[in-house]
Design a protein around this motif. Structure first.
Motif, short mmCIF file in Angstrom:
data_model
loop_
_atom_site.label_atom_id
_atom_site.label_comp_id
_atom_site.label_asym_id
_atom_site.label_seq_id
_atom_site.Cartn_x
_atom_site.Cartn_y
_atom_site.Cartn_z
N LEU A 21 148.53 55.95 31.68
CA LEU A 21 148.54 55.61 30.26
C LEU A 21 149.32 56.67 29.50
O LEU A 21 149.30 57.85 29.88
N ASP A 25 149.85 53.97 23.80
CA ASP A 25 149.47 52.72 24.47
C ASP A 25 148.25 52.12 23.79
O ASP A 25 147.35 52.85 23.33
N LEU A 27 144.93 49.72 24.33
CA LEU A 27 144.05 49.26 25.40
C LEU A 27 143.01 48.29 24.86
O LEU A 27 142.49 48.49 23.76
N LYS A 115 145.63 47.13 29.67
CA LYS A 115 146.57 47.67 28.72
C LYS A 115 147.18 46.49 27.96
O LYS A 115 147.63 45.53 28.57
#
Length: 119
Positions: A21, A25, A27, A115
């Motif tokens: 990650l 990012d 999630l 993700k």
């Protein structure tokens, strides 16, 4: 009240989970409600802000923690210490159990499902 919803989105901040990650990012996480956790799960948890208090009977010493701002961490579960504590690590060195020791499972906010977007 937002806590009724089983899902939430979290943005990764920092590079401690690289290469899996990266900073920025997004999630999707499932809110933690006592479901079993496994070694390898990526969890969102409350950031320890002082000495970690382990559940009664835990045999592992927690390290001293420098004062930290309240917030959340995204880390991988590296080990379970009985039913009530866990060791959480970043995939790269950072602020994790190497510094503050095991944390109570009760500090878990959610478990990453996938993700959504890469920064």
């Amino acid at each position: 009240m937002l806590t009724r919803f089983p899902w939430f989105v979290v943005r990764v901040s920092g590079g401690s989970m690289a290469p899996a990650l990266h900073d920025g990012d997004l999630l999707l996480a499932r809110r933690y409600r006592g479901q079993p956790l496994r070694v390898g799960d990526i969890v969102v948890l409350h950031r320890p802000t002082g000495p970690v208090r382990l559940p009664p009977g835990a045999e592992i010493q927690a390290g001293p923690v420098a004062p930290q701002r309240p917030g959340r961490l995204v880390k991988r579960i590296a080990g379970l210490v009985g039913p009530d504590a866990m060791i959480v690590l970043g995939d790269s060195p950072g602020y994790d159990s190497r510094l503050f020791g095991p944390v109570p499972v009760a500090t878990t906010i959610g478990v990453m499902v996938r993700k959504l977007r890469t920064a």
